[in-house]
Design a protein around this motif. Sequence first.
Motif, PDB file in Angstrom:
ATOM      1  N   ASP A 373     -28.072  33.145-104.333  1.00 16.35           N
ATOM      2  CA  ASP A 373     -27.357  33.719-103.192  1.00 16.35           C
ATOM      3  C   ASP A 373     -26.998  32.659-102.155  1.00 16.35           C
ATOM      4  O   ASP A 373     -26.270  32.944-101.218  1.00 16.35           O
ATOM      5  CB  ASP A 373     -28.223  34.807-102.542  1.00 16.35           C
ATOM      6  N   THR A 379     -21.183  30.706-101.366  1.00 18.37           N
ATOM      7  CA  THR A 379     -20.988  30.722 -99.918  1.00 18.37           C
ATOM      8  C   THR A 379     -19.526  30.495 -99.562  1.00 18.37           C
ATOM      9  O   THR A 379     -18.951  31.225 -98.737  1.00 18.37           O
ATOM     10  CB  THR A 379     -21.860  29.644 -99.255  1.00 18.37           C
ATOM     11  N   LYS A 463     -27.237  34.809 -92.967  1.00 16.31           N
ATOM     12  CA  LYS A 463     -27.745  35.466 -94.174  1.00 16.31           C
ATOM     13  C   LYS A 463     -29.275  35.389 -94.226  1.00 16.31           C
ATOM     14  O   LYS A 463     -29.951  36.378 -94.504  1.00 16.31           O
ATOM     15  CB  LYS A 463     -27.133  34.818 -95.409  1.00 16.31           C
TER      16      LYS A 463
END
Length: 613
Positions: A373, A379, A463
């Motif tokens: 992630d 990203t 995030k």
Amino acid sequence: QTLARSRRTMKRHPTTSNIDGNGNSNRNEIKRVRNDDGGESESDRHHSLALESILLNSIPTHIGNFGDGDGNCTSNTVDNSRNGDSASYNAQIMIEFFENTWQRLPTIYKKRQNLQSMVVGIAGDDKTCTQCPLQPALSMGWDGIASMLEKSRITFPSTNPCHDNNNNYDDNNDQINDNDSHLRPLFLQNQTPIQSNEVESLYSFNPFAAYIDGCSIIQNHADYFSAPLAELCIDLQKSFPHVYCNTYLTPPNSSTVRAHADDRDVFVVQIKGRKKWKVYRKVPVAYPYSHEQVGKNGIVVPPSVMTASSSSSSSISSSLPSSSPTPSPILMEMILEEGDVLYMPRGYVHEASTTDCNNQPSFHATIAIMTSDWSLSKTISEMTRKCLDDRPKYRMAVDLAIGTDGRKENRSNRNNYVIQDSSTIQDSVQIAKDKLKNELEIIFKQMREYINVETISLELGRKYDFHNYQAECMRKKFLYTHEGSDRQNGEVTSADLSSAVVVVGPNAARVVSMSTRIRASTPKERESIRISSSYHNGTRGLTVREDASEALLSIAAHMKENLESVFVVSELRNIITENGAAGDEKTICTICDFTLCSFVKCCVDLGVMSIVP
């Protein structure tokens, strides 16, 4: 208290992106602030003490040194013993891990010594000591594991709620709702998940009933239900942006899941028992994302992984050393003992079982670090889409001339007028391409302004902060609001038992531990139990796995024959030893402590046994 420490930690060692006036980020730097004696102040630590203890208080075994044929790690290990507890030496070990091992090499860290206490940041003397945050997790014991499962069971009663993907996390919302049902323990048998309706009808979502029937239990986000695991995750977040913990409970001579690869880096911490691991050499997908995990969601593990040769290795595994021109498909094969840690980067296919582990069960915690992630590719893709989607014109379909020109099937299907006017078609296609070229130049210019080091740092920081905040809210909801959640390692106090007016039934079963005293229940106590409240309309008792059934039945029969006798859960194995019918050594070995505890919990729940206050 844990929550308060977490908040203090976030203030001392912020997990948000710290951007100064010059746009410089200091996220995840390993900072060392010296005290007057040349050491490091514990309050100033910006790295995980648990990670440091794994690296410094164990013997790492690297690629090429695995296996002696019996599942044991062999020699050529790297000696990480301390030299004068030098802070600079400690820092060097941390740096070497992140430069050479992190996201690259699977590594076993064999426990060297007791982690009860270790020196923290003092160069050359023992002035400051603290408990390693890993130690409470390693010391959970079967009672602590049972306590964690009880918290999860209390949180989710015997119902089958609807699943909803709309997850809303409210700091002031302590209510359990259907959105949290994905946290319910997973039950598997013969590597196959048992469907929710079957779990309800067979076991009423009772993990202890499922375990003695031979089921493996997976508890996702176990750090929401266990204070020691929550503390471990909070500490590790000083070195990693965000971590969470899943736990795996496997009966003797069993396996939980099939061979698979994950989309995250993990530290496998062996807490109880033993487990045999195989890690395969070939990486089928380098650094996979969630939709690329082989062995999951219907994606099969390529057969070449199990028969890998030097010519079939991935870009990651091909760089790993091998002493053989035709290396084995198995990169690592070892048995993890209590206190051992296995680090595994994402993408490596692996499997584990309790076979050949001396009839011992296994309980391990998988500390997950969701590196997929946080990749640069993902990203930038997310930031690009967000930037473009904010402009409605980029949401429209591209000109229909783009992509259809020159295709035979399109030319053959056009009407006669279009075919005759081919020059007009070519002109319209060229106009569309020129227009798209101009748009792309504008977009790339916007992207260069929108995507840079500072904005990527801020995006990742948001995030990380969201996931850490979400975990904090969930721990508050499930763990810190439970009565008695401040007890260490899930221990049951004497006050619990002395105040137990009800000695049979579900409420009494929750306080059963290895030190609990029990006896056979009386007819009056059995009459007071409404079995329908715990088991499906009272039509089902217990189903016990074949290798344990004779021994457990002999315990129940012995207690029934000795109604006045009082027994301690941890000593019930003596009954099996004394009973010749079920006293062979192999049978006794399969009756682990957690099997005994689970069996007694179920019997108290059903009213067959009673707690002695």
